[in-house]
Design an enzyme around this catalytic site. Structure first.
Site, mmCIF file in Angstrom:
data_model
loop_
_atom_site.group_PDB
_atom_site.id
_atom_site.type_symbol
_atom_site.label_atom_id
_atom_site.label_comp_id
_atom_site.label_asym_id
_atom_site.label_seq_id
_atom_site.Cartn_x
_atom_site.Cartn_y
_atom_site.Cartn_z
ATOM 1 N N GLU A 1 0.820 -1.218 0.000
ATOM 2 C CA GLU A 1 0.000 0.000 0.000
ATOM 3 C C GLU A 1 0.847 1.258 0.000
ATOM 4 O O GLU A 1 0.530 2.233 -0.687
ATOM 5 C CB GLU A 1 -0.956 -0.001 1.198
ATOM 6 C CG GLU A 1 -2.151 -0.947 1.061
ATOM 7 C CD GLU A 1 -1.828 -2.397 1.374
ATOM 8 O OE1 GLU A 1 -0.682 -2.705 1.763
ATOM 9 O OE2 GLU A 1 -2.738 -3.255 1.239
ATOM 10 N N HIS B 1 -11.678 -4.895 9.487
ATOM 11 C CA HIS B 1 -12.192 -4.616 8.135
ATOM 12 C C HIS B 1 -13.477 -3.803 8.167
ATOM 13 O O HIS B 1 -14.289 -3.904 7.249
ATOM 14 C CB HIS B 1 -12.481 -5.932 7.397
ATOM 15 C CG HIS B 1 -11.274 -6.596 6.811
ATOM 16 N ND1 HIS B 1 -10.196 -6.978 7.560
ATOM 17 C CD2 HIS B 1 -10.965 -6.949 5.536
ATOM 18 C CE1 HIS B 1 -9.289 -7.560 6.772
ATOM 19 N NE2 HIS B 1 -9.732 -7.543 5.553
#
Ligand SMILES: Cc1ncc(C[n+]2csc(CCOP(=O)(O)OP(=O)(O)O)c2C)c(N)n1
Ligand SMILES: Cc1ncc(C[n+]2csc(CCOP(=O)(O)OP(=O)(O)O)c2C)c(N)n1
Ligand SMILES: [Mg+2]
Ligand SMILES: [Mg+2]
Lengths: 326, 329, 329, 326
Positions: free
Chosen positions: C62, C131
């Protein structure tokens, strides 16, 4: 010492650039002590051969990404000494209008994209600049400078993989000065041969004497040409040393005076000068001409910075957005 | 030893030293905390005093050493991790949010993370955009974390000791401009209840709510206001998560007016939460719209005059206070 | 083509496709956006349609690929970077704060970062603590960034197109529960002004301020309230930075009452900023303390009944609305 | 096929464990389709030899860190099938009281520290667990499982350096199943031999057939013993394959049926069974006994999960803090 295959003109230019960086930074240190420059100031003294040698091998449309120790890179990439000095003075004529200071020198024209004070923060950005060139079919190299300390950071390893996988035209230039602040290389990295990890990512890697400006120029030219021709990224470790403290706040408790003195015997400027003398490319007259020119430039930069106006506070929020929200 | 003069830096150091001496599970790790003595010289001398097992220099790997702090805490240690500054903590924020804060709850109470993470925060030293952030409010947003922000010398010691004593992950923010501030440190005093706000000065006309690096500014503003005949109460939050609503509301219930001083950028600031929280709990106590004195919303610039223009200042606090006061005449 | 029924997912895809077709500088990159078709199937089919140069699968890195987005933007491209979810964006937040947001200002206006970063956000699919975050407010806090959060099908397309057209770094939050939502998409319509809030329903009694994944909940609550004789106005913020205070204040000036619905954890939420901002700008317009409907402050649990208990719900919104209304009788 | 130097008892145990994981997960998939299990469900089918072989070589006081694909690890580290199933049902009797679900299985008693759904998020934590053991002079190993995709992440590389530099007792176990979601190894990593990067950090590294439970057990035992004895970290790449989709949402557009079929010929359970048969360590009777026992266990787990109560909503905020703020 091998024979130097270089014109007098070019040799003088390399020498003068190194001298410029050295004298410019000595003046910065002075002005820091005088309270004219504030914040963090990281000097490149001892490492000048790296920026000078490497950047001599680049072209104007190549990209450069550097760290907070980037006065040298900025000067060579065409930011005028006055604009750099004014920046450190926090003046409106500074290359970033006084907003960046020593750690954040930028030049759109010189394609210098910082001046990044987050260790390893520039590495992903370099990949992106290279990607833009690749996708736009421009034959340019992105030279990315970073320290040995940066090799501890995750972003470094992610960038190596991405560059290697996508064959990005990045030239990784590790300025290994053996310390990350006060932490010696062998106390921050398990493998002190910094070429091994890039090699494990399938990036051709090589170490160079970071005190030998001619060797650096030659090696970087060779590597940059390959990168430019589409061979994918390459990595060079430039083994150097910083003669001064990490920043102006550093008591240097972590290394011995002896060690510093030993490295100072390999001062890149003195060594290059000596070599040029031996080959008769330079003499006392030329050297004092260089020193004089440089002294004038530095003095002029200080004068200009002293006299320059401050950015009006009313401009504080200018350039926050390109398209101002309505 | 009884009360003596010390700097905030010395107070933090004293807290760390004591915590390590008191408990063999406690150690300090972070970039340059050992030989260099700490980027802000907080741990200077501790390596020599306590040895390299307990004062550990780490590689430049914020994610790894903060995560290792989480792991060491899970493994029964009581690590104090120094992240040099809040700016660099962004490289480790995943470990703090997704592991440190979440593990106890998401394991159904099985796991404990008695971790302390200390970091310098704030601006004011002309360090420019990448070294001048105040992200206290981001950490204060995260359930599972506790957040302390000492604003005084005594609290600087006590926050370290309270955090180490706590079984939950605690983030301690030390404002970089405070390290040289001198104050009184009683090193034998029991650890104060830093989990609650402190009323630093009582007053009747308005409440100045603040914390950390803005505490001295709020106190200076209070003095200036008193000389104008306005009598402010000064509340130092100390603990940013959980917030001590009782103390805040009690004060506002007395003064009916509030100014919040917070170095974070205004939009999305902790100051906003204080205003909203007071509105939630004491809307009808408010006689005027509370004011927020925060940083101007711009990347903090290097030049002194521009940096000064960004940050909360005594004069901006005074002005805000005047604004919430009833119009004279 | 005129207006037709489409899903939010299809609308985002349509925006991406059009942006790439219109401008050779635009490309999409991110984890699994190509062969896999995107974790949420947003880019399904685009690799086949537009080729691997413009639809680029990245490694699981990322920090590197978001940073590469910054670099590519500096190099003249117009990258759309997909970060799979806001949760993983924490691994790249340094690049967004310290580079994307700061570069223009701290270079004195020399550099431009025309970068778009799209990410899925929110909870509601039983994906548990790691999440299910809503960190919109963190990004909305950062000067130099612009932040969009489409709550309707048409806006889902328009936000992508508006973001790509914008010369500044823009973060676009797509709520994961919205992807399957159907609505009307006019693919030939000019791009709406998503930089300002939309009044989705006009009303007189109170203002429901919301955005993103909470929009359908707010609309459902509004319907329920109307059936009780309460007539709410529904304001969909759309743009979270900068906030459209004019629309918000205009509405509150009409209704004098406000409920803010925001899936973030309450303390330090965007909802708090809305309350504080309205207090700043329209304190005397408020006839009652505004209410905030946010997520309960706990790591979001997996079990359905527990997750439901955490998130804003239609019934909690209705309840909050009743609370801000004057007591009947 | 080499001769298997293993008691019948132990061989049966290994086989039964693999079968348990397989049947348990087949049931999970079924229950997922039936809507009993929700959220993300990542199956380990095809990779069972890795967890079974590796964990057979660990001790109870060793630490285990795993990923979101950790049903196998959880079952072997002593979480009862009922507690795992109940967890996926979101019930109060789940090993995390229904708060974690499939991706977040923990066992304090089994020293299983997750169950981490942030790719590579467990690696720094493993370093810390190992540091705690080292500082406490406990002779324990921290076994850290992660996928090939995790090797792209910065945290992985930072952890390798830290572990190597500090000689932490970490055993890195890379479950290389050739894909990170839909991205094949050669499309996400420049170097597909995953032993090279750890080696470049001076960590002894080796690749093992991840379909051969006996080879895994032997190699992990050897490595774990060295790590336990203070030799520093070691790295093993376990070359395996997942037979099922990445999660229940995956259309598997990124790989061919042929490729999957080819790997299925190397099913770790079938291969081990065949080998045991060949050496006469097992026969049809024993196999049906195993299947029956496992079927009963799985059925009981489902029954228990079905009947278990939900965690009361009033417990929602319980265990957020160990010392509740007052
Ligand atoms: C992410 C991050 N962590 C820590 C720091 C603080 N810091 C500034 S310079 C430095 C040392 C960097 O060493 P190296 O990369 O070798 O570069 P050098 O200073 O030697 O040129 C550190 C730790 C930082 N700026 N960024
Ligand atoms: C930091 C992060 N980025 C992205 C994801 C989404 N994601 C979940 S699993 C996965 C693939 C991981 O591949 P690998 O590490 O090889 O493990 P495997 O699933 O193959 O066992 C991805 C991208 C995530 N969970 N965390
Ligand atoms: Mg260095
Ligand atoms: Mg994999």
């Amino acid at each position: 010492m091998t024979y130097l295959d270089m014109s007098r003109e070019h040799a003088t230019e390399l020498l003068e650039r190194m001298v410029l960086i050295r004298r410019f930074e000595e003046k910065c240190a002075e002005q820091y002590s005088a309270g004219k420059i504030r914040g963090f100031l990281h000097l490149y003294v001892g490492e000048e051969a790296v920026a000078v040698g490497a950047l001599a091998s680049l072209r104007p449309d190549d990209n450069v990404v550097a760290t907070y120790r980037e006065h040298g890179h900025a000067l060579i990439r065409g930011i005028s000494p006055s604009a750099v000095m004014a920046e450190m003075y926090g003046k409106a004529t500074g290359c970033a209008r006084g907003r960046g200071g020593s750690m954040h020198l930028f030049s759109d024209a010189g394609r210098l994209f910082g001046g990044n004070a987050i260790v390893a923060g520039g590495l992903p950005i370099a990949c992106g600049l290279a990607l833009a060139d690749l996708m736009s079919k421009r034959e340019a190299v992105t030279a990315c400078f970073f320290g040995d300390g940066a090799t501890d950071e995750g972003a470094y390893h992610e960038a190596l993989n991405l560059a290697s996988l996508w064959k990005l035209p990045v030239l990784f230039l590790c300025e290994n000065n053996l310390y990350a602040m006060g932490t010696a290389l062998e106390r921050h990295a398990a493998e002190t041969d910094l070429t091994r990890i890039p090699a494990a990512h399938r990036i051709p890697s090589e170490a160079v004497d970071g005190m030998d400006v001619a060797a650096i120029e030659r090696t970087v030219r060779y590597a940059a040409d390959l990168v430019r021709d589409g061979a994918g990224p390459r990595f060079l470790e430039l083994r150097t040393y910083r003669f001064r403290a990490h920043s102006m706040y550093d008591a240097e408790r972590y290394r011995s005076k002896d060690e510093v003195a030993k490295w100072m015997e390999r001062d890149p400027i003195t060594m290059f000068e000596r070599r040029l003398r031996q080959q008769g490319l330079i003499d006392d007259t030329l050297i004092s001409q260089i020193e004089e020119r440089v002294a004038n430039v530095v003095a002029a930069a200080v004068d200009a910075a002293e006299e320059a106006p401050l950015e009006p506070v009313s401009n504080l929020c200018r350039d926050l957005y390109a398209r101002a929200p309505t | 030893m009884t009360a003596a003069t010390a700097t905030y830096r010395e107070a933090v150091r004293s807290g760390i030293r004591r915590a390590i001496q008191q408990d063999t599970r406690v150690f300090l790790m972070g970039e340059d905390v050992g030989r260099y003595g700490g980027a802000f010289a907080v741990s200077a001398g501790l390596l020599e005093e306590l040895g390299p097992e307990r004062i550990r220099d780490t590689p430049l790997s914020e994610s790894a050493f903060v995560g290792a702090g989480v792991g060491a805490a899970l493994g029964g240690m009581r690590p104090i991790v120094e992240v040099m500054t809040v700016n660099f903590s962004l490289l480790a924020i995943d470990q703090l949010v997704n592991s440190a804060a979440a593990l106890r709850h998401m394991s159904g109470g099985q796991l404990s993370v008695p971790l302390v993470v200390r970091m310098a925060t704030g601006a004011g030293r002309q360090l420019a955009a990448q070294h001048s952030h105040s992200f206290e409010n981001w950490y204060a947003h995260v359930p599972g974390l506790k957040v302390l922000a000492p604003g005084t010398v005594q609290d600087a010691r006590d926050c370290v000791l309270a955090a180490v004593d706590d079984p939950d992950p605690v983030i301690v923010f030390e404002h970089q401009l405070l390290y040289n501030v001198q104050g009184t440190l009683d090193d034998d005093a029991p650890v104060a209840d830093v989990w609650h706000a402190a009323v630093l000065e009582t007053g009747t006309d308005l409440t100045l709510v603040t914390y950390g690096g803005s505490v001295p500014k709020a106190l200076a503003a209070a003095a200036a206001l008193r000389s104008e005949g306005i009598n402010p109460e000064v509340v130092d939050l100390r603990c940013l998560r959980p917030l001590d609503w009782q103390t805040i509301i009690a004060s506002v219930t007395r003064t009916h007016r509030m100014v919040v001083v917070d170095e974070g950028w205004k939009t999305g600031s902790l100051a906003g939460e204080i205003v909203a929280g007071v509105v939630d709990r004491g809307f009808y106590e408010l006689d005027a719209a509370p004011e927020r004195v925060c940083s101007v919303e711009v990347a903090v610039p290097y030049a002194k005059h521009l940096e000064d223009a960004v940050l909360p200042s005594v004069s901006r606090i005074v002005e805000a206070a005047r604004k919430v006061m009833p119009r004279h005449g």
